[in-house]
Design a protein around this motif. Sequence first.
Motif, PDB file in Angstrom:
ATOM      1  N   THR A  51     -10.904  -2.878 -58.802  1.00  0.00           N
ATOM      2  CA  THR A  51      -9.855  -2.327 -57.947  1.00  0.00           C
ATOM      3  C   THR A  51     -10.468  -1.451 -56.864  1.00  0.00           C
ATOM      4  OG1 THR A  51      -8.329  -2.344 -59.813  1.00  0.00           O
ATOM      5  CG2 THR A  51      -7.729  -0.986 -57.912  1.00  0.00           C
ATOM      6  N   MET A  57      -8.534  -8.703 -55.984  1.00  0.00           N
ATOM      7  CA  MET A  57      -7.305  -8.134 -56.538  1.00  0.00           C
ATOM      8  C   MET A  57      -6.205  -9.184 -56.496  1.00  0.00           C
ATOM      9  SD  MET A  57      -7.384  -4.308 -54.866  1.00  0.00           S
ATOM     10  CE  MET A  57      -6.032  -3.718 -55.885  1.00  0.00           C
ATOM     11  N   LEU A  78       0.063  -1.571 -59.391  1.00  0.00           N
ATOM     12  CA  LEU A  78      -0.497  -0.342 -58.830  1.00  0.00           C
ATOM     13  C   LEU A  78       0.520   0.369 -57.941  1.00  0.00           C
ATOM     14  CD1 LEU A  78      -2.963   1.479 -58.447  1.00  0.00           C
ATOM     15  CD2 LEU A  78      -3.641  -0.005 -56.573  1.00  0.00           C
ATOM     16  N   GLU A 122      -1.651  -7.316 -59.872  1.00  0.00           N
ATOM     17  CA  GLU A 122      -2.336  -6.022 -59.957  1.00  0.00           C
ATOM     18  C   GLU A 122      -1.869  -5.079 -58.845  1.00  0.00           C
ATOM     19  OE1 GLU A 122      -6.606  -7.425 -61.873  1.00  0.00           O
ATOM     20  OE2 GLU A 122      -6.293  -7.593 -59.710  1.00  0.00           O
ATOM     21  N   HIS A 154     -12.331   3.480 -55.765  1.00  0.00           N
ATOM     22  CA  HIS A 154     -12.407   2.325 -56.656  1.00  0.00           C
ATOM     23  C   HIS A 154     -12.511   2.780 -58.103  1.00  0.00           C
ATOM     24  CE1 HIS A 154     -16.796   2.231 -57.749  1.00  0.00           C
ATOM     25  NE2 HIS A 154     -16.811   3.074 -56.751  1.00  0.00           N
TER      26      HIS A 154
END
Length: 173
Positions: free
Chosen positions: A90, A6, A14, A10, A85
């Motif tokens: 991710t 990651m 998120l 990202e 996930h």
Amino acid sequence: MPRFVMTAGEVADLLGALDAPRVDVCVGGGWAVDALLEEQTREHSDLDLWLPAAHLEWLFRALAARGIDRVFPWPGDRPWNFVLHDGARTRIDLHLYERLPDGRLHYGSVLDGETFPASALEGRGVIAGRPVRCEAAEWAVRWHTGYPPRAADRHDVPLLCHKFNLELPEAFA
């Protein structure tokens, strides 16, 4: 098993997506270390998040809207700690806690859980320019001890101790 990596961007994106439903998350683990250091210092395969157990439904809804809707079975998973996930890259390692009447936080089972001060989750850091709440430095160090150090721990703990003038634990000397 696919290799999960990651990026800071990202993670910041998120965390931004969790603002709207007002999910009260706190960044933990390796990303907490990098947040406290205010820079990404190594690769991360997942994002550890501390979350009040009462917010789990809101978190599920927010993550499902982003395609993060699968449980990733892992040895040692418990109802208060498991991984979600998206089937690609991710991975979110959830750590659910409950606030006790005296303000402390309880993590784990009723019989064998841990209780710690709420201040343990009141650190402040930055990920990809985004201010985040994260584990406090002294607690991030504490939670990286108590087991044989991994390579990531040997990387993270000395950096935190140096930046925050904390004593380097014996296992890292």
